[in-house]
Design a protein around this motif. Structure first.
Motif, PDB file in Angstrom:
ATOM      1  N   GLU A  64      33.807 -66.381  57.981  1.00  8.48           N
ATOM      2  CA  GLU A  64      33.446 -67.474  57.015  1.00  8.48           C
ATOM      3  C   GLU A  64      33.611 -68.951  57.640  1.00  8.48           C
ATOM      4  O   GLU A  64      32.748 -69.730  57.593  1.00  8.48           O
ATOM      5  CB  GLU A  64      34.031 -67.421  55.841  1.00  8.48           C
ATOM      6  N   THR A  65      34.811 -69.238  58.162  1.00 13.02           N
ATOM      7  CA  THR A  65      35.042 -70.541  59.053  1.00 13.02           C
ATOM      8  C   THR A  65      34.019 -70.799  60.044  1.00 13.02           C
ATOM      9  O   THR A  65      33.573 -71.840  60.219  1.00 13.02           O
ATOM     10  CB  THR A  65      36.509 -70.462  59.719  1.00 13.02           C
ATOM     11  N   MET A  68      30.795 -71.864  58.651  1.00 12.39           N
ATOM     12  CA  MET A  68      30.857 -72.958  57.841  1.00 12.39           C
ATOM     13  C   MET A  68      30.707 -74.226  59.230  1.00 12.39           C
ATOM     14  O   MET A  68      30.136 -75.216  59.254  1.00 12.39           O
ATOM     15  CB  MET A  68      32.142 -73.363  57.201  1.00 12.39           C
ATOM     16  N   ARG A  71      27.374 -74.399  60.481  1.00  9.33           N
ATOM     17  CA  ARG A  71      26.309 -75.277  59.650  1.00  9.33           C
ATOM     18  C   ARG A  71      26.613 -76.736  59.990  1.00  9.33           C
ATOM     19  O   ARG A  71      25.881 -77.516  59.615  1.00  9.33           O
ATOM     20  CB  ARG A  71      26.534 -75.019  58.297  1.00  9.33           C
TER      21      ARG A  71
END
Length: 80
Positions: A64-65, A68, A71
Motif C-alpha cells: 500500500e505504501t 501511494m 501516485r
C-alpha cells in the motif's frame, strides 16, 4: 497363518502404550519432561503462526505504501 503366533499392530501398540504408562508411573519426572516438551512444541507452533500473520500484514502495508508513493511521483524508478 496362526493369529496367536503373529500378533497384529493393535496388540503391539497396546503393549508399547502399556509399557510407556508403566514407565511414567515409576518415574514422574520423565512424565513431566514429556508434558513440558509437548507444551513447548505447541508454543513454538503458536509463535510461528503469529509471526507469519504479522509478516503478511507488514507486506500488505508495504504494498500500500508503494502504491501511494507511486501516485505521488510516478517518475521515480523503484528499482534503485
Amino acid at each position: 497363518m496362526d493369529a496367536t503366533m503373529n500378533p497384529g499392530a493393535m496388540e503391539e501398540g497396546g503393549k508399547v502404550a502399556t509399557g510407556f504408562i508403566d514407565a511414567m508411573k515409576t518415574n514422574p519426572l520423565a512424565l513431566a519432561l514429556v508434558v513440558c516438551n509437548v507444551l513447548l512444541l505447541a508454543l513454538f507452533a503458536y509463535v510461528i503462526r503469529v509471526a507469519d500473520h504479522n509478516r503478511d500484514q507488514l507486506l500488505e502495508m508495504q504494498k500500500e505504501t508503494q502504491k501511494m508513493l507511486y501516485r505521488c511521483n510516478p517518475n521515480i524508478n523503484t528499482c534503485g
